[in-house]
Design an enzyme around this catalytic site. Structure first.
Site, PDB file in Angstrom:
ATOM      1  N   ASP A  10       0.855  -1.198   0.000  1.00  0.00           N
ATOM      2  CA  ASP A  10       0.000   0.000   0.000  1.00  0.00           C
ATOM      3  C   ASP A  10       0.894   1.253   0.000  1.00  0.00           C
ATOM      4  OD1 ASP A  10       0.928  -0.521   2.623  1.00  0.00           O
ATOM      5  OD2 ASP A  10      -0.791   0.460   3.567  1.00  0.00           O
ATOM      6  N   HIS A 241       9.515   0.022   9.340  1.00  0.00           N
ATOM      7  CA  HIS A 241       8.482  -1.024   9.342  1.00  0.00           C
ATOM      8  C   HIS A 241       8.649  -1.996   8.163  1.00  0.00           C
ATOM      9  CE1 HIS A 241       6.335   0.680  12.678  1.00  0.00           C
ATOM     10  NE2 HIS A 241       6.082   1.813  12.054  1.00  0.00           N
TER      11      HIS A 241
HETATM   12  O1  RIB Z   1       2.151  -0.163  11.057  1.00  0.00           O
HETATM   13  C1  RIB Z   1       3.054   0.073  10.014  1.00  0.00           C
HETATM   14  C2  RIB Z   1       2.445  -0.349   8.686  1.00  0.00           C
HETATM   15  O2  RIB Z   1       1.309   0.451   8.407  1.00  0.00           O
HETATM   16  C3  RIB Z   1       3.376  -0.185   7.517  1.00  0.00           C
HETATM   17  O3  RIB Z   1       3.127  -1.205   6.580  1.00  0.00           O
HETATM   18  C4  RIB Z   1       2.957   1.155   6.952  1.00  0.00           C
HETATM   19  O4  RIB Z   1       3.292   1.287   5.594  1.00  0.00           O
HETATM   20  C5  RIB Z   1       1.479   1.131   7.174  1.00  0.00           C
HETATM   21  O5  RIB Z   1       0.867   0.431   6.136  1.00  0.00           O
HETATM   22 CA    CA Z   2       2.781  -0.599   4.213  1.00  0.00          CA
END
Ligand code: RIB
Ligand code: CA
Length: 314
Positions: A10, A241
């Site tokens: 995303d 992340h």
């Molecule tokens: O919590 C972090 C996640 O949420 C990552 O994948 C960031 O891109 C959002 O989608």
């Molecule tokens: Ca993400």
């Protein structure tokens, strides 16, 4: 032989970083990107996926658009306060020349796995709707899937979308519960590790110094992400992340793994909470009969950052 992966995403600033990290790693072959809502609406995420591939000089890699909303609930809306209104730090780049392929993301994931049974890994960086749909359409898909590695969840630390839940799992808890039940290796790179892998201001400043288009794009995106985390943490650092999935594939030795079944709370104020089984669970509990998930519980954060920056620098 590079390891074959397909990335469900995303994009998203940290998604962009993970996609570029994968593309710049010769150990990996990216078969395609599939898109989902999350950081932005799905249409925007598809445009961003195409843009990122163009920036990386890989417009040949197919993009398949996927779900526009969770399996059984409503989409709570984009995380524009983190990733900008365009999901790319309000850089508002022109759209790429390429178009998405005319196949739904769930079917694309199935086709990618079945193109080389046993050798394709699904890397999931957003809500798990597309991956769950693929598993519902092809219940035998896990038998042919090398691994599903996902950024999402929180085993022993608080959430980020709510006190209970991490954002990707919060967005589609029903889908996540299906994916954690898949009978193939499933690796959860959740907040237990990603909230402890941090790029410092010095690390972030290095992107602008690397003479390649991917790093230059990251240097444009990162001020937005950095200012969100400054508001959260009070220091000029970001949490790494989505890239942690790629670090796991390239450097599993940097992580400590706990193998336990995981269930997801699908309703109520703890909606999206990922619950690992514990040893004292009753034999007839809701975890009984579920496969063990590889939960990443600790990481060598500085080394994970170092190897990632090395991929951008080369
Ligand atoms: O919590 C972090 C996640 O949420 C990552 O994948 C960031 O891109 C959002 O989608
Ligand atoms: Ca993400």
């Amino acid at each position: 032989m590079p390891r074959k992966i397909v990335i469900d995403t995303d994009p998203g600033i940290d998604d962009a970083m993970a996609i570029f990290y994968a593309l710049r790693s010769p150990e990996l072959e990216v078969l395609g990107l599939t898109t989902v809502y999350g950081n932005a609406h799905t249409e925007t995420c598809t445009i961003n996926a195409l843009r990122l591939l163009e920036i990386a000089g890989r417009p040949d890699i197919p993009v398949a658009e996927g779900a526009h909303r969770p399996l059984v609930s409503r989409f709570h809306g984009p995380a524009d306060f983190v990733h900008g209104k365009d999901g790319q730090g309000d850089t508002f780049l022109p759209p790429a020349a390429a178009k998405p392929v005319g196949v739904h993301a769930a079917q694309f994931l199935i086709d990618a796995v079945m193109s080389d049974p046993g050798n394709v890994t699904i890397v999931a960086l957003g809500p798990l709707t597309n991956v769950a749909m693929a598993l519902l359409l092809r219940p035998d898909l896990p038998a042919y899937t090398r691994e599903i590695v996902l950024m999402g969840g929180n085993a022993y630390v608080p959430g980020n979308a709510s006190p209970a839940a991490e954002a990707n799992i919060f967005n589609d808890p029903a889908a996540a519960d299906i994916v954690f039940g898949a009978a193939c290796p499933v690796t959860m790179a959740g907040l237990d590790v990603t909230s402890r892998i941090r790029m410092t201001a010095d690390d972030l400043d290095r992107f602008a110094t690397f003479p390649n288009a991917e790093s230059q794009h990251m240097a444009r995106l990162l001020p937005c992400y950095r200012s969100f985390y400054y508001g959260q943490l009070g220091v000029h650092e970001i949490l790494v992340h989505d890239s942690t999935t790629i670090s796991w594939l390239l450097h599993p030795e940097l992580f400590t793994v706990e193998a336990r079944p995981v269930r997801v709370e699908t309703e109520g104020i703890s909606r999206g909470k990922t619950w690992p089984a514990n040893k004292s669970s009753r034999p007839d509990s809701d975890w009984e009969g579920r496969p063990a998930v590889n939960i990443l519980v600790a990481a060598n954060g500085p080394e994970a950052v170092r190897v990632e920056l090395e991929a951008f620098a080369r």
